[in-house]
Scaffold this motif. Structure first.
Motif: not given
Length: 270
Positions: A82-96
């Motif tokens: 789950w922490p990986l899921l959160i990290y990966l989610s924020t990794s594309f939300i931020y640049p978008f």
């Protein structure tokens, strides 16, 4: 055949001071552009073109990697991921979010502030996602279940709130106190990241290069830190002449993060 008319561009003396960018004297969009005009400006060379595309393209790439990971990892049943899921989610939300902010920031003065408030929030959301992942996967054994580990994410949440407030407040100082604005913004972005990387730096500096699975993930730490700090400095200082370098550091910072998380995959992706 349909013809597409691109929006007219302006020089620095033709737009209000709040839209001025240091070192850029031309290529400004109309300060009251429509949403359609903002989207069309993606396909012409404006003062924001590089900023937009260097965030938009990575966001698509990371979104694709995120979707691919959904098929590889059973996030629903594996709570350790789950922490990986959160990290990966924020990794594309931020640049978008950042690309959207740069795209629509010329609609009005108020819209410009709101867009960058959302941009700063997304940057700090990514910092929080990193803290959650680091807390789950990078803490040395001797620090696990300590007071520092217990409050690490809680303090990261506090750092996120303070950083968002400080970075947003700095926008109101751009014209009156540009140096203070620059200092506050760099501090607002750099401090949460410095906090997030404490367990990794501790692992690397105190424990050394032990040949354990998790420790090998710290091999990219020096380049990661170098790219990120250079990126923060250039973005915060608004050095227009170094736009290309900002572009490069933006890309390599994102790639470094992905390489860093990829090194964990063999040890907990089952």
């Amino acid at each position: 055949m349909l013809s597409l008319k691109l929006p007219k561009l302006f020089n620095i003396d033709q737009v209000p001071p709040v839209f001025h960018e240091r070192g850029i004297i031309c290529g400004y969009r109309h300060p009251q552009s429509s949403a359609i005009a903002c989207v069309l400006s993606l396909f012409q060379m404006t003062n924001e073109t590089l900023n937009i595309w260097t965030h938009l393209l990575p966001s698509w790439y990371f979104m694709w990697r995120f979707m691919a990971t959904l098929y590889m990892v059973d996030f629903w049943n594996d709570s350790y991921s789950w922490p990986l899921l959160i990290y990966l989610s924020t990794s594309f939300i931020y640049p978008f979010a950042s690309s959207c902010a740069h795209t629509f920031s010329s609609m009005s003065k108020n819209a410009r502030h709101i867009c960058y408030f959302l941009d700063y929030g997304a940057v700090n959301l990514f910092s929080l996602g990193s803290a959650i992942a680091y807390s789950a996967y990078t803490f040395p054994d001797m620090l696990v279940r300590t007071t520092f580990h217990h409050y690490f994410v809680s303090l990261a949440v506090l750092n996120t709130i303070l950083s968002i407030g400080l970075s947003c407040y700095s926008r109101f100082l751009e014209l009156q106190k540009p140096k203070l604005c620059k200092t506050l913004r760099i501090l607002a972005f750099a401090y949460p990241y410095a906090w997030d990387t404490v367990p990794i730096i501790y692992r690397k500096k105190v424990l050394g290069r032990q040949q354990t699975p998790i420790t090998r993930s710290t091999q990219l730490l020096p380049s990661l830190l170098a790219f990120f700090m250079l990126h923060i400095y250039l973005r915060g200082s608004h050095l227009g002449a170094l736009t290309i370098l900002v572009t490069a550091t933006s890309f390599f910072t994102c790639v470094s993060f992905w390489q860093h998380i990829y090194r964990w995959k063999p040890y907990f992706w089952t």
